[in-house]
Design a protein around this motif. Sequence first.
Motif, PDB file in Angstrom:
ATOM      1  N   LEU A  18       0.823  -1.204   0.000  1.00 55.86           N
ATOM      2  CA  LEU A  18       0.000   0.000   0.000  1.00 55.86           C
ATOM      3  C   LEU A  18       0.859   1.257   0.000  1.00 55.86           C
ATOM      4  CD1 LEU A  18      -3.004   0.618  -0.063  1.00 55.86           C
ATOM      5  CD2 LEU A  18      -2.978   0.708   2.442  1.00 55.86           C
ATOM      6  N   GLY A  19       2.003   1.213   0.670  1.00 50.93           N
ATOM      7  CA  GLY A  19       2.899   2.368   0.694  1.00 50.93           C
ATOM      8  C   GLY A  19       3.421   2.708  -0.689  1.00 50.93           C
ATOM      9  N   ALA A  20       3.740   1.686  -1.484  1.00 49.85           N
ATOM     10  CA  ALA A  20       4.208   1.913  -2.848  1.00 49.85           C
ATOM     11  C   ALA A  20       3.123   2.553  -3.696  1.00 49.85           C
ATOM     12  CB  ALA A  20       4.662   0.598  -3.478  1.00 49.85           C
ATOM     13  N   THR A  21       1.879   2.140  -3.481  1.00 48.84           N
ATOM     14  CA  THR A  21       0.758   2.715  -4.222  1.00 48.84           C
ATOM     15  C   THR A  21       0.603   4.194  -3.900  1.00 48.84           C
ATOM     16  OG1 THR A  21      -0.425   0.603  -4.271  1.00 48.84           O
ATOM     17  CG2 THR A  21      -1.729   2.598  -4.584  1.00 48.84           C
ATOM     18  N   VAL A  22       0.615   4.527  -2.603  1.00 49.34           N
ATOM     19  CA  VAL A  22       0.435   5.921  -2.202  1.00 49.34           C
ATOM     20  C   VAL A  22       1.571   6.787  -2.718  1.00 49.34           C
ATOM     21  CG1 VAL A  22       0.316   7.483  -0.214  1.00 49.34           C
ATOM     22  CG2 VAL A  22      -0.929   5.310  -0.170  1.00 49.34           C
ATOM     23  N   ALA A  55      -6.212   0.566  -8.085  1.00 49.87           N
ATOM     24  CA  ALA A  55      -6.695  -0.775  -8.408  1.00 49.87           C
ATOM     25  C   ALA A  55      -5.871  -1.393  -9.537  1.00 49.87           C
ATOM     26  CB  ALA A  55      -8.173  -0.715  -8.803  1.00 49.87           C
ATOM     27  N   GLY A  56      -5.480  -0.560 -10.497  1.00 47.32           N
ATOM     28  CA  GLY A  56      -4.652  -1.062 -11.592  1.00 47.32           C
ATOM     29  C   GLY A  56      -3.298  -1.562 -11.113  1.00 47.32           C
ATOM     30  N   LEU A  57      -2.686  -0.842 -10.169  1.00 46.63           N
ATOM     31  CA  LEU A  57      -1.401  -1.281  -9.629  1.00 46.63           C
ATOM     32  C   LEU A  57      -1.544  -2.601  -8.873  1.00 46.63           C
ATOM     33  CD1 LEU A  57       0.113   2.087  -8.331  1.00 46.63           C
ATOM     34  CD2 LEU A  57       0.727   0.830 -10.399  1.00 46.63           C
ATOM     35  N   SER A  58      -2.620  -2.741  -8.110  1.00 48.27           N
ATOM     36  CA  SER A  58      -2.840  -3.999  -7.391  1.00 48.27           C
ATOM     37  C   SER A  58      -3.130  -5.133  -8.362  1.00 48.27           C
ATOM     38  CB  SER A  58      -4.008  -3.840  -6.410  1.00 48.27           C
ATOM     39  OG  SER A  58      -3.691  -2.911  -5.393  1.00 48.27           O
ATOM     40  N   PHE A  59      -3.845  -4.829  -9.438  1.00 48.67           N
ATOM     41  CA  PHE A  59      -4.124  -5.845 -10.458  1.00 48.67           C
ATOM     42  C   PHE A  59      -2.834  -6.374 -11.068  1.00 48.67           C
ATOM     43  CE2 PHE A  59      -4.978  -7.001 -14.893  1.00 48.67           C
ATOM     44  CZ  PHE A  59      -6.005  -7.933 -14.733  1.00 48.67           C
ATOM     45  N   LEU A  60      -1.826  -5.489 -11.191  1.00 47.80           N
ATOM     46  CA  LEU A  60      -0.539  -5.884 -11.760  1.00 47.80           C
ATOM     47  C   LEU A  60       0.411  -6.479 -10.727  1.00 47.80           C
ATOM     48  CD1 LEU A  60       0.056  -2.805 -14.090  1.00 47.80           C
ATOM     49  CD2 LEU A  60      -0.686  -5.095 -14.764  1.00 47.80           C
ATOM     50  N   GLY A  61      -0.037  -6.561  -9.481  1.00 51.88           N
ATOM     51  CA  GLY A  61       0.812  -7.108  -8.431  1.00 51.88           C
ATOM     52  C   GLY A  61       1.766  -6.109  -7.823  1.00 51.88           C
ATOM     53  N   ALA A 101      -7.276  -8.164   1.165  1.00 52.31           N
ATOM     54  CA  ALA A 101      -8.373  -7.962   0.220  1.00 52.31           C
ATOM     55  C   ALA A 101      -8.309  -6.544  -0.325  1.00 52.31           C
ATOM     56  CB  ALA A 101      -9.717  -8.216   0.907  1.00 52.31           C
ATOM     57  N   GLU A 102      -8.215  -6.413  -1.630  1.00 52.85           N
ATOM     58  CA  GLU A 102      -8.201  -5.113  -2.304  1.00 52.85           C
ATOM     59  C   GLU A 102      -8.872  -5.292  -3.653  1.00 52.85           C
ATOM     60  OE1 GLU A 102      -6.889  -1.614  -4.530  1.00 52.85           O
ATOM     61  OE2 GLU A 102      -6.612  -3.732  -5.017  1.00 52.85           O
ATOM     62  N   TRP A 103      -9.643  -4.305  -4.088  1.00 53.16           N
ATOM     63  CA  TRP A 103     -10.493  -4.501  -5.267  1.00 53.16           C
ATOM     64  C   TRP A 103      -9.685  -4.879  -6.508  1.00 53.16           C
ATOM     65  CZ3 TRP A 103     -13.146   0.640  -3.702  1.00 53.16           C
ATOM     66  CH2 TRP A 103     -14.060   0.397  -2.670  1.00 53.16           C
ATOM     67  N   GLY A 104      -8.576  -4.216  -6.756  1.00 52.17           N
ATOM     68  CA  GLY A 104      -7.761  -4.554  -7.917  1.00 52.17           C
ATOM     69  C   GLY A 104      -7.154  -5.936  -7.802  1.00 52.17           C
ATOM     70  N   ALA A 105      -6.669  -6.288  -6.605  1.00 50.05           N
ATOM     71  CA  ALA A 105      -6.100  -7.620  -6.400  1.00 50.05           C
ATOM     72  C   ALA A 105      -7.169  -8.697  -6.541  1.00 50.05           C
ATOM     73  CB  ALA A 105      -5.449  -7.690  -5.014  1.00 50.05           C
ATOM     74  N   MET A 106      -8.387  -8.408  -6.067  1.00 52.53           N
ATOM     75  CA  MET A 106      -9.484  -9.365  -6.213  1.00 52.53           C
ATOM     76  C   MET A 106      -9.807  -9.588  -7.690  1.00 52.53           C
ATOM     77  SD  MET A 106     -12.143  -8.247  -3.209  1.00 52.53           S
ATOM     78  CE  MET A 106     -13.366  -9.437  -3.784  1.00 52.53           C
ATOM     79  N   LEU A 107      -9.757  -8.526  -8.464  1.00 55.87           N
ATOM     80  CA  LEU A 107     -10.023  -8.648  -9.894  1.00 55.87           C
ATOM     81  C   LEU A 107      -8.993  -9.557 -10.554  1.00 55.87           C
ATOM     82  CD1 LEU A 107     -11.852  -7.664 -12.190  1.00 55.87           C
ATOM     83  CD2 LEU A 107     -10.316  -5.721 -12.472  1.00 55.87           C
ATOM     84  N   ASP A 108      -7.749  -9.443 -10.139  1.00 55.40           N
ATOM     85  CA  ASP A 108      -6.705 -10.302 -10.685  1.00 55.40           C
ATOM     86  C   ASP A 108      -6.911 -11.756 -10.261  1.00 55.40           C
ATOM     87  OD1 ASP A 108      -4.222 -10.946 -11.975  1.00 55.40           O
ATOM     88  OD2 ASP A 108      -3.292 -10.988  -9.996  1.00 55.40           O
ATOM     89  N   GLU A 109      -7.305 -11.962  -8.994  1.00 51.11           N
ATOM     90  CA  GLU A 109      -7.514 -13.314  -8.495  1.00 51.11           C
ATOM     91  C   GLU A 109      -8.675 -14.009  -9.204  1.00 51.11           C
ATOM     92  OE1 GLU A 109      -8.144 -12.667  -4.389  1.00 51.11           O
ATOM     93  OE2 GLU A 109      -6.032 -12.280  -3.919  1.00 51.11           O
ATOM     94  N   PRO A 155     -15.655  -7.228  -8.525  1.00 53.90           N
ATOM     95  CA  PRO A 155     -14.680  -6.196  -8.142  1.00 53.90           C
ATOM     96  C   PRO A 155     -14.592  -5.066  -9.166  1.00 53.90           C
ATOM     97  CG  PRO A 155     -13.750  -8.377  -7.825  1.00 53.90           C
ATOM     98  CD  PRO A 155     -15.024  -8.562  -8.585  1.00 53.90           C
ATOM     99  N   ALA A 156     -14.694  -5.411 -10.462  1.00 55.35           N
ATOM    100  CA  ALA A 156     -14.641  -4.377 -11.498  1.00 55.35           C
ATOM    101  C   ALA A 156     -15.839  -3.435 -11.389  1.00 55.35           C
ATOM    102  CB  ALA A 156     -14.589  -5.022 -12.884  1.00 55.35           C
ATOM    103  N   VAL A 157     -17.021  -3.998 -11.139  1.00 60.49           N
ATOM    104  CA  VAL A 157     -18.215  -3.175 -10.974  1.00 60.49           C
ATOM    105  C   VAL A 157     -18.070  -2.265  -9.754  1.00 60.49           C
ATOM    106  CG1 VAL A 157     -20.691  -3.233 -10.478  1.00 60.49           C
ATOM    107  CG2 VAL A 157     -19.709  -4.824 -12.143  1.00 60.49           C
ATOM    108  N   THR A 158     -17.500  -2.800  -8.686  1.00 60.55           N
ATOM    109  CA  THR A 158     -17.289  -1.994  -7.474  1.00 60.55           C
ATOM    110  C   THR A 158     -16.348  -0.825  -7.755  1.00 60.55           C
ATOM    111  OG1 THR A 158     -17.583  -3.969  -6.109  1.00 60.55           O
ATOM    112  CG2 THR A 158     -16.562  -2.060  -5.070  1.00 60.55           C
ATOM    113  N   ILE A 159     -15.248  -1.087  -8.438  1.00 56.77           N
ATOM    114  CA  ILE A 159     -14.303  -0.020  -8.787  1.00 56.77           C
ATOM    115  C   ILE A 159     -14.987   1.033  -9.639  1.00 56.77           C
ATOM    116  CG2 ILE A 159     -12.177   0.503 -10.045  1.00 56.77           C
ATOM    117  CD1 ILE A 159     -11.266  -2.377  -9.345  1.00 56.77           C
ATOM    118  N   LEU A 160     -15.782   0.604 -10.607  1.00 57.36           N
ATOM    119  CA  LEU A 160     -16.483   1.540 -11.491  1.00 57.36           C
ATOM    120  C   LEU A 160     -17.449   2.419 -10.705  1.00 57.36           C
ATOM    121  CD1 LEU A 160     -17.314   2.583 -14.293  1.00 57.36           C
ATOM    122  CD2 LEU A 160     -18.922   0.669 -14.413  1.00 57.36           C
ATOM    123  N   VAL A 161     -18.258   1.804  -9.855  1.00 57.97           N
ATOM    124  CA  VAL A 161     -19.264   2.553  -9.106  1.00 57.97           C
ATOM    125  C   VAL A 161     -18.603   3.555  -8.166  1.00 57.97           C
ATOM    126  CG1 VAL A 161     -21.081   2.367  -7.365  1.00 57.97           C
ATOM    127  CG2 VAL A 161     -21.022   0.753  -9.277  1.00 57.97           C
TER     128      VAL A 161
END
Length: 301
Positions: free
Chosen positions: A161-165, A235-241, A249-257, A272-278
């Motif tokens: 999370l620190g890298a994301t911020v 979310a995109g960064l978490s999706f890419l690992g 649990a994180e929305w982007g990581a869940m989308l990847d899983e 998860p994608a719908v949640t990120i969009l909303v």
Amino acid sequence: MTTQTKSLATGLPTTHPAEERTSPRGARLSLRRDAGLLIPGAFAVLLLAVAVAAPLLAPYDPAAGSLTDRLLDPGAPGHVLGTDGQGRDVLSRLIHAARPSLIGGIGPVVVATTSGTALGIAAGLGSRVIEQALLRSLDVLYAFPGILLAIAVATVLQPGLGATVLSLSIVLTPAVTRVTHTEVRRIRSSEYLEAARVSGASGTAIATRQVLPVVAPVVLAYASSLVGLSIVYAAGLSFLGLGAAPPTAEWGAMLDELRPSLLTHPWVAVLPAVTILVVSVIFNALGESLRRQVGIREDRR
């Protein structure tokens, strides 16, 4: 008809407040603006409340799974939104993911707003050399596509999370600095600032007492419009690992899983994608409403 005057902040036509109160049409416009601000604002507060109270709201432990309950579709007994590939309750994981996801989205905006405001004021009130040095340095960052710059920075850091911020703060700071610098340039020749200089006030006192209160509404309104974009980037960064690391649990990581299950169990995989969009739409609507209230117009890249 309502008479329109030009906003001091942007020079855009705005309805005069006194006439807006006496005009039925102006009253309707005011109510529409209030609804446009209050509705997304209420949803944003609700999302923050869910993130804070996640342990109390989630029906299951987000990390507890069962191989006999793998990939249950939404509506399955005991699992309203189904389960993932490890049998973990998707609703519980979405609720628990709200906290790291919102921290990854709102945290960079807070950091970028603080640093960008300071840099913008320094550039606007400093000498020509300082102004050009700061602006040209930030232009180098501004020239890169935001998501590519975030990926490049996050790649050299330890995933989390620190890298994301940190990476998203670097991406967003130049934009906030530009907005702040534009506002400071607009007022730096004002008579009240000249009076403050003549009276012997220090540069710090002028920046904090005279300039900051004037530019803060515009900067904060603009920064609020960046939250939705920041949430998508996080979310995109978490999706890419590169963001929050499993088993968090994180929305982007869940989308990847859930990506491998997209063809076999699409309803579970897209949640998860719908949640990120909303969530991004809610914060974008809130930011746009605040910007309209302040009277900001920005040409998007």
